[in-house]
Design a protein around this motif. Sequence first.
Motif, PDB file in Angstrom:
ATOM      1  N   LEU A 243     -64.433  17.531  82.194  1.00 55.06           N
ATOM      2  CA  LEU A 243     -63.183  17.030  81.618  1.00 55.06           C
ATOM      3  C   LEU A 243     -62.735  17.951  80.491  1.00 55.06           C
ATOM      4  O   LEU A 243     -63.534  18.264  79.597  1.00 55.06           O
ATOM      5  CB  LEU A 243     -63.393  15.616  81.062  1.00 55.06           C
ATOM      6  N   LEU A 244     -61.470  18.351  80.534  1.00 55.09           N
ATOM      7  CA  LEU A 244     -60.827  19.038  79.412  1.00 55.09           C
ATOM      8  C   LEU A 244     -59.716  18.139  78.896  1.00 55.09           C
ATOM      9  O   LEU A 244     -58.810  17.766  79.649  1.00 55.09           O
ATOM     10  CB  LEU A 244     -60.243  20.379  79.844  1.00 55.09           C
ATOM     11  N   MET A 245     -59.757  17.788  77.611  1.00 57.02           N
ATOM     12  CA  MET A 245     -58.675  17.033  76.994  1.00 57.02           C
ATOM     13  C   MET A 245     -57.993  17.917  75.960  1.00 57.02           C
ATOM     14  O   MET A 245     -58.649  18.473  75.074  1.00 57.02           O
ATOM     15  CB  MET A 245     -59.170  15.747  76.333  1.00 57.02           C
ATOM     16  N   THR A 246     -56.673  18.054  76.089  1.00 59.73           N
ATOM     17  CA  THR A 246     -55.856  18.815  75.155  1.00 59.73           C
ATOM     18  C   THR A 246     -55.105  17.838  74.260  1.00 59.73           C
ATOM     19  O   THR A 246     -54.397  16.960  74.752  1.00 59.73           O
ATOM     20  CB  THR A 246     -54.860  19.711  75.907  1.00 59.73           C
ATOM     21  N   VAL A 247     -55.260  17.994  72.949  1.00 65.52           N
ATOM     22  CA  VAL A 247     -54.678  17.063  71.979  1.00 65.52           C
ATOM     23  C   VAL A 247     -53.810  17.836  71.000  1.00 65.52           C
ATOM     24  O   VAL A 247     -54.239  18.857  70.457  1.00 65.52           O
ATOM     25  CB  VAL A 247     -55.789  16.308  71.218  1.00 65.52           C
ATOM     26  N   ALA A 248     -52.578  17.352  70.782  1.00 65.18           N
ATOM     27  CA  ALA A 248     -51.687  17.945  69.784  1.00 65.18           C
ATOM     28  C   ALA A 248     -51.922  17.248  68.447  1.00 65.18           C
ATOM     29  O   ALA A 248     -51.878  16.019  68.353  1.00 65.18           O
ATOM     30  CB  ALA A 248     -50.233  17.806  70.210  1.00 65.18           C
ATOM     31  N   GLN A 249     -52.154  18.039  67.413  1.00 64.33           N
ATOM     32  CA  GLN A 249     -52.599  17.493  66.134  1.00 64.33           C
ATOM     33  C   GLN A 249     -51.586  16.542  65.496  1.00 64.33           C
ATOM     34  O   GLN A 249     -51.967  15.577  64.834  1.00 64.33           O
ATOM     35  CB  GLN A 249     -52.914  18.643  65.177  1.00 64.33           C
ATOM     36  N   ASN A 250     -50.288  16.806  65.691  1.00 58.85           N
ATOM     37  CA  ASN A 250     -49.255  15.986  65.057  1.00 58.85           C
ATOM     38  C   ASN A 250     -48.486  15.140  66.069  1.00 58.85           C
ATOM     39  O   ASN A 250     -47.306  14.861  65.881  1.00 58.85           O
ATOM     40  CB  ASN A 250     -48.302  16.879  64.263  1.00 58.85           C
ATOM     41  N   ASP A 251     -49.160  14.752  67.117  1.00 60.29           N
ATOM     42  CA  ASP A 251     -48.537  13.973  68.194  1.00 60.29           C
ATOM     43  C   ASP A 251     -48.236  12.558  67.718  1.00 60.29           C
ATOM     44  O   ASP A 251     -49.130  11.843  67.265  1.00 60.29           O
ATOM     45  CB  ASP A 251     -49.483  13.937  69.392  1.00 60.29           C
ATOM     46  N   VAL A 252     -46.967  12.141  67.814  1.00 57.53           N
ATOM     47  CA  VAL A 252     -46.598  10.770  67.478  1.00 57.53           C
ATOM     48  C   VAL A 252     -46.191   9.969  68.722  1.00 57.53           C
ATOM     49  O   VAL A 252     -45.938   8.764  68.624  1.00 57.53           O
ATOM     50  CB  VAL A 252     -45.453  10.722  66.435  1.00 57.53           C
ATOM     51  N   ILE A 253     -46.130  10.632  69.875  1.00 56.41           N
ATOM     52  CA  ILE A 253     -45.819   9.939  71.136  1.00 56.41           C
ATOM     53  C   ILE A 253     -47.097   9.347  71.720  1.00 56.41           C
ATOM     54  O   ILE A 253     -47.172   8.163  72.051  1.00 56.41           O
ATOM     55  CB  ILE A 253     -45.171  10.896  72.159  1.00 56.41           C
ATOM     56  N   THR A 254     -48.098  10.168  71.889  1.00 51.54           N
ATOM     57  CA  THR A 254     -49.429   9.726  72.299  1.00 51.54           C
ATOM     58  C   THR A 254     -50.373  10.143  71.165  1.00 51.54           C
ATOM     59  O   THR A 254     -50.947  11.226  71.205  1.00 51.54           O
ATOM     60  CB  THR A 254     -49.849  10.349  73.639  1.00 51.54           C
ATOM     61  N   PRO A 255     -50.505   9.318  70.145  1.00 49.08           N
ATOM     62  CA  PRO A 255     -51.144   9.739  68.899  1.00 49.08           C
ATOM     63  C   PRO A 255     -52.538  10.342  69.079  1.00 49.08           C
ATOM     64  O   PRO A 255     -53.354   9.850  69.871  1.00 49.08           O
ATOM     65  CB  PRO A 255     -51.193   8.449  68.088  1.00 49.08           C
ATOM     66  N   ALA A 256     -52.796  11.388  68.305  1.00 44.58           N
ATOM     67  CA  ALA A 256     -54.036  12.142  68.434  1.00 44.58           C
ATOM     68  C   ALA A 256     -55.261  11.275  68.181  1.00 44.58           C
ATOM     69  O   ALA A 256     -56.287  11.420  68.854  1.00 44.58           O
ATOM     70  CB  ALA A 256     -54.010  13.338  67.481  1.00 44.58           C
ATOM     71  N   ASP A 257     -55.178  10.350  67.221  1.00 43.22           N
ATOM     72  CA  ASP A 257     -56.371   9.552  66.906  1.00 43.22           C
ATOM     73  C   ASP A 257     -56.772   8.649  68.074  1.00 43.22           C
ATOM     74  O   ASP A 257     -57.966   8.434  68.313  1.00 43.22           O
ATOM     75  CB  ASP A 257     -56.155   8.729  65.633  1.00 43.22           C
ATOM     76  N   LEU A 258     -55.788   8.157  68.834  1.00 43.09           N
ATOM     77  CA  LEU A 258     -56.114   7.336  70.003  1.00 43.09           C
ATOM     78  C   LEU A 258     -56.787   8.180  71.081  1.00 43.09           C
ATOM     79  O   LEU A 258     -57.763   7.745  71.708  1.00 43.09           O
ATOM     80  CB  LEU A 258     -54.852   6.683  70.562  1.00 43.09           C
ATOM     81  N   ALA A 259     -56.267   9.398  71.286  1.00 43.05           N
ATOM     82  CA  ALA A 259     -56.875  10.294  72.270  1.00 43.05           C
ATOM     83  C   ALA A 259     -58.304  10.655  71.870  1.00 43.05           C
ATOM     84  O   ALA A 259     -59.211  10.698  72.714  1.00 43.05           O
ATOM     85  CB  ALA A 259     -56.033  11.552  72.426  1.00 43.05           C
TER      86      ALA A 259
END
Length: 313
Positions: A243-259
């Motif tokens: 599994l590779l998960m890509t997370v955007a640090q300032n994401d407010v649509i799919t918030p990074a902390d939830l990911a």
Amino acid sequence: MTRENISFQTSDHITLRGWFYKPTTSLSQTRLPCLVMGHGFSAVKEMDLDTFAEYFVSNLELACLVYDNRGFGESDAKPGLPRQEIIPAQQTSDYSDAITYAQSRPDVDAARIGIWGSSYSGGHVLWVGAVDRRVKVVLSQVPMVDGWANFHRIVRPDFVGGMNDLFQEDRLARAAGQDAGYIPVVDADPHKPSALPTPDSYEFFAAWAKKSTWDNNVTIKSMEALREYIPSAHIQHIAPTPLLMTVAQNDVITPADLALQAYSRALEPKKLHFLPGGHFDAYSGPNFEQNASFQAQFLKEHLCLPSLPVRLA
């Protein structure tokens, strides 16, 4: 590279349409690994999926199957049901049907199929990767991992009551035989209800509305279905699939902390890639090369492993 227009049937007899990419340099008698790619909430394949597919196929011995979700873009909806409706269980089932189609092609190695998703479909691939054991690699980009938490992050608290009223009214109307109700995906006025009520969502989708077939609406039922959907529920069952998960640090649509909370529950082998910026910065601009090259390397290691060529009869 070559791009072929394709179509395939889902298990409930809906025709989905898309593109099949493969390198022009590959041997005509060699089966290729294949990456199945679907887009996120309301988006159509022209909205940068082609850019990712072209990058992967240009840099790897790999095919890519890109398709429009049912009822969006060039894909059909089920007769008698509305277009622009997003039911997660249907879209995850369609991913598995896309895998089946890829396996049926004589130019695809049926034993080496990966899945790629972004935003809403970034959640879908977490679900499909856990329950469809044909999947050999999962790439989840800026994923929606928990619909309940996500809904209550992006919908203003003073709008939630109105949304609940909309859900009830729409259910009663549809039960009485009326047409489905709709809500805009984005709206320039932040005081009006929309599915994705953030400034960066409006900027991204408004730009694509001018140059694609994207429509600025989804059914009201789509929002109710989003709230009840937790695609990371089985994330620990993806293993031993990489599994590779890509997370955007300032994401407010799919918030990074939830990911990140979801990622913490995934088992090895797994890899996390942080990108600067917000949700839509993953698709284009200065982040694209960093993002796509990291994903390509992951694919090279886990899906495009050297193997003996399979010769066609």
